[in-house]
Design an enzyme around this catalytic site. Structure first.
Site, mmCIF file in Angstrom:
data_model
loop_
_atom_site.group_PDB
_atom_site.id
_atom_site.type_symbol
_atom_site.label_atom_id
_atom_site.label_comp_id
_atom_site.label_asym_id
_atom_site.label_seq_id
_atom_site.Cartn_x
_atom_site.Cartn_y
_atom_site.Cartn_z
ATOM 1 N N GLU A 330 32.622 35.950 48.290
ATOM 2 C CA GLU A 330 33.959 36.036 48.886
ATOM 3 C C GLU A 330 33.933 36.801 50.216
ATOM 4 O OE1 GLU A 330 36.470 37.527 45.684
ATOM 5 O OE2 GLU A 330 36.691 35.500 44.913
ATOM 6 N N ASP A 404 36.799 33.446 36.508
ATOM 7 C CA ASP A 404 37.378 34.673 37.049
ATOM 8 C C ASP A 404 38.548 35.197 36.213
ATOM 9 O OD1 ASP A 404 37.926 36.756 38.721
ATOM 10 O OD2 ASP A 404 38.776 35.566 40.341
ATOM 11 N N GLU A 426 31.840 42.911 32.517
ATOM 12 C CA GLU A 426 32.981 43.283 33.365
ATOM 13 C C GLU A 426 34.223 42.577 32.838
ATOM 14 O OE1 GLU A 426 32.472 43.213 37.694
ATOM 15 O OE2 GLU A 426 34.550 42.568 37.921
ATOM 16 N N GLU A 432 45.692 40.380 36.573
ATOM 17 C CA GLU A 432 45.789 39.516 37.756
ATOM 18 C C GLU A 432 46.219 38.098 37.391
ATOM 19 O OE1 GLU A 432 42.091 39.291 39.893
ATOM 20 O OE2 GLU A 432 42.815 37.764 41.279
HETATM 21 C C1 GCV Z 1 37.919 42.390 44.289
HETATM 22 C C2 GCV Z 1 38.937 37.660 42.291
HETATM 23 C C3 GCV Z 1 40.092 38.481 42.784
HETATM 24 C C4 GCV Z 1 39.693 39.312 43.982
HETATM 25 C C5 GCV Z 1 38.510 40.206 43.554
HETATM 26 C C6 GCV Z 1 37.379 39.284 43.091
HETATM 27 C C7 GCV Z 1 36.182 40.082 42.600
HETATM 28 O O1 GCV Z 1 38.584 36.699 43.223
HETATM 29 O O2 GCV Z 1 41.163 37.655 43.104
HETATM 30 O O3 GCV Z 1 40.780 40.084 44.378
HETATM 31 O O4 GCV Z 1 38.090 41.035 44.592
HETATM 32 O O5 GCV Z 1 37.836 38.497 42.022
HETATM 33 O O6 GCV Z 1 36.084 40.266 41.406
HETATM 34 O O7 GCV Z 1 35.367 40.494 43.405
#
Ligand code: GCV
Length: 741
Positions: A330, A404, A426, A432
């Site tokens: 990302e 995710d 994790e 979210e």
């Molecule tokens: C911290 C998802 C979330 C992101 C997060 C990412 C991750 O994509 O939307 O906000 O970033 O996971 O776990 O690194």
């Protein structure tokens, strides 16, 4: 006026349920006025701040029965950690029993509580208890007789174990447990039990729904919020022993001297509670704050920079835990920017912290826009070949599922697939993808479902829990992380029920084999009420709640159908850029004829990443559980389900059932009115109302969209969506909390 109202509403319950005495109406009125005038009424309102450590007075009969067992405290207070155990017992017993027992160096009365280690307490040493095998964290709680006096002994090999034992004893009292004839032995196999804060240095919390970051960076290191200590107490009470202070989307500034001084100050607050601090680090930090031209992990100057940085940190914080890293994912920098592997990157950092006993948690949440293969396969493809290539002080931190943190995912195929590497779980505690702060979704069942999943990697019984607790492949370095749901909201987690997810995460981190229902029961008793007429229905409601979310958001294996970026609400129609694997249409693949992501052997073949018996089940339409159907298969809308319904009808039934389940939760909660304090009752009642509206929104928007593709009628008796599809498509949410654009 406000204070009078709040106190007036609150008192009848507290008097009846907790104080156990009948106050006359006149006395009650006087008390109301006194409290209102002094302002104490609001200060003592049940605002959720006290979490599960409320220590409100027990009913008198119960308190009287316990008092005989806690007539004296015999415990050392020579170190800050011993002091923490002593303070907690004094606070807890004082609150629960209405009187604090005297402390003493030796047992002199019946009913003493003796706490300590053979090294810290001569009384414990004389008992010659077998504390071997307890590790640092374990403890014994036993009923014994000392100098003719019946006593309760909390013994450990290390002060932190004694602290955990003290919290356990308090938990017994809070939950109405017996403290006679005790013979408890608690140990944990999970070495690192960590909370990951996705907190930015500007106070924003990524995917945080409980206000801003609790770390007041601007005022640190000088001002230490009392909240930091309460945070540490809450974590120690459930055995959490590590905290990563900052977001994995890290800012290199956290490694600069001014911030390290602030980190040191926090570490000082947490140390007495057995909590180490860790930091998320940005792989490009040597360039950003070190003035180097590269962050190539094989470059000697880069290696030197990290070693010096680690030395600097450990000089300030000798018990610093180590680093957490998100790399090449990302948009984050990483070793692949220099043509190196994830192992090269992790090992370079591991070498820097190794001389100090530090560890590296390297995240496996890695997927790339450039890779056109199924996103669900990419982490396994990347990391499986690296098994055995990491240093001994590296853990690979793997999200519970392959995408995710969705409301339901199959377990991540990396579990069981890398026997030579310690894998760290994790979980996401912050919701979210499960309705943010307001939806009541108890995550205990989600955590339990993953931990108990059988990878079959080393034959039957190779559960995910046994992978991460090191038993399956003989790892001593073990760990689990939960992405925190903690913020500056007075109730810490955005709702009182969200606290249960923090609690459940901690309890399962300590012992992954605990069951979600028992944890919920404990939590309800400590947080709200020990009244059976409250506990049973509320626990039932919590246990049902996660499935309700799955039903109204993503039933039958659907996933990732939320709006892009903000992740609030449904957007199954979204096919917009910048990348396909961030769009819902990539995941549901629905068209006029059918729906679902074909990950079977005739599709992306993600099933092949699982051990053969698991792959066989997921691959076979006749064997796959309904819950994972559309995760692994693309099927026609008229596919015949086990229920006898067509897939389309079954989907509509699940969406509707999800909304109905929330209605039932609301009705259950309404029946609880008057059984707990008005403040927390009302907040949960209002939040359930929001949840019902949003559940209906999820249902209706999803049905409207899928119906626009398949043109099928709804099954008889099922209401059409309230609005046309265009209405749902027109909604936009640029300002939702936790959003990272
Ligand atoms: C911290 C998802 C979330 C992101 C997060 C990412 C991750 O994509 O939307 O906000 O970033 O996971 O776990 O690194």
């Amino acid at each position: 006026m406000l204070a009078i109202t709040a106190v007036g509403l609150f008192l009848p319950f507290r008097c009846a349920k907790h104080a156990g005495s009948r106050l006359t109406a006149a006395f009650r009125l006087v008390l109301v006025l006194v409290l209102a005038l002094s302002g104490a009424g609001l200060a003592h309102a049940e605002d959720g701040y006290d979490l599960w450590l409320r220590y409100r007075p027990l009913p008198e009969a119960q308190a009287a029965a316990y008092r005989g067992h806690v007539a004296q405290l015999v415990l050392p207070a020579a170190t800050p950690r011993q002091q923490a155990a002593r303070d907690e017992l004094l606070r807890g017993l004082g609150g629960l029993l209405g009187q604090t027992p005297p402390t003493s160096d030796a047992v002199s009365v019946d009913g003493a509580v003796v706490v300590g280690t053979p090294a810290s307490s001569p009384t414990i040493a004389r008992l010659r208890l077998d504390t071997r095998g307890l590790g640092h964290d374990g403890y014994l709680i036993r009923s014994a007789v000392i100098a003719g006096h019946p006593v309760t002994v909390v013994a450990a090999a290390d002060d932190v174990g004694a602290l955990y034992g003290a919290f356990h004893l308090l938990r017994l009292l809070q939950t109405g447990g017996s403290i006679a004839g005790l013979d408890l032995r608690e140990t944990t196999r999970m070495k690192l039990r960590v909370l990951d804060h996705w907190d930015d240095l500007n106070g924003h919390v990524e995917r945080g729904y409980a206000g801003n970051s609790i770390w007041g960076w601007q005022k640190l290191p000088d001002w230490l919020e009392p909240r930091y200590t309460d945070y540490a107490r809450a974590n120690a009470s459930i055995g959490i022993n590590g905290t990563v202070l900052n977001n994995v989307n890290a800012n290199a500034a956290i490694l600069t001297p001014p911030y390290l001084d602030k980190v040191k100050a926090l570490a000082g607050v947490f140390r007495p509670y057995g909590i180490r601090v860790y930091l998320s680090v940005k792989f490009s930090a040597p360039i950003e704050i070190g003035g180097l031209k590269t962050a190539d992990p094989l470059d000697p100057a880069v290696q030197r920079w990290w070693r010096a940085k680690a030395d600097e940190i450990y000089a300030l914080i000798p018990d610093f835990g180590g680093f957490l890293v998100k790399a090449n994912s990302e948009g984050q920098p990483g070793p692949q920017d220099y043509g190196r592997t994830h192992a090269d990157g992790a090992n370079m950092l591991a070498d820097a912290v190794a001389p100090h006993g530090g560890i590296v948690m390297w995240r496996a949440f890695v997927y790339s826009q450039a890779n056109t293969d199924d996103r669900a396969k990419q982490a396994y493809t990347e990391f499986k070949p690296l098994d055995g290539k990491f240093r001994a002080n590296v853990l690979l931190q793997v999200k519970n599922g392959p995408i995710d943190f969705q409301p339901r995912e199959p377990f991540n195929p990396l579990f069981g697939a890398m026997p030579k590497t310690p894998l760290m779980m994790e979980f996401q505690v912050t919701k979210e993808y499960l309705g943010f702060a307001t939806h009541l979704a108890y995550l205990g069942p989600l955590f339990e479902e993953t931990l108990r999943a059988d990878t079959m990697a080393r034959g039957k019984g190779s559960t995910v829990a046994r992978v991460i607790d090191g038993e399956l492949d003989g790892h001593a370095l073990t760990g689990i992380a939960g992405v925190a749901n903690i913020g500056t909201d007075r109730d810490w987690s955005g709702s009182d029920f969200n606290q249960a997810n923090w609690y459940a995460y901690g309890r399962l981190a300590w012992n992954p084999m605990l069951d979600a229902r028992s944890i919920a029961e404990e939590w309800v008793r400590m947080t709200f009420s020990d009244d059976a007429a409250f506990v049973k229905p509320v626990v039932d409601m919590m246990m049902q709640s996660r499935e309700a979310v799955v039903d109204y958001m993503t039933p039958l294996g659907l996933h990732h159908l939320m709006g892009k970026g903000h992740h609030y609400g449904p957007a199954p129609w979204d096919a917009s850029g910048p990348r396909a694997d961030w769009t819902p249409v990539y995941y549901h693949r629905a068209d006029h004829d059918g729906i679902g992501f074909d990950r079977s052997s005739s599709g992306s073949n993600a099933v092949a990443q699982y051990a053969p018996p698991v792959a066989g089940t997921f691959n076979d339409l006749s064997k796959i559980p309904d819950a994972y159907l559309l995760w692994f298969h693309h099927v026609p809308w008229n596919y015949r389900m086990r229920s006898g319904r067509t897939l389309w009808d079954e989907l509509v039934v699940h969406y509707t059932q999800g909304v109905d389940e929330v209605k039932q939760m609301r009705a259950t909660w309404q029946r609880m009115d008057g059984r707990i304090d008005a403040e927390r009752y009302r907040k949960a009642a209002v939040f359930l109302g929001i949840q019902e509206k949003e559940a209906l929104w999820w249902r209706d928007a999803s049905i409207a969209y899928f119906q626009s593709l398949n043109g099928l009628p709804l099954p008889a008796g099922y209401a059409p969506p309230q609005h046309p599809l265009s209405y749902y498509e027109s909604l936009s949410f640029p300002f939702v909390p936790g959003y990272r654009p």
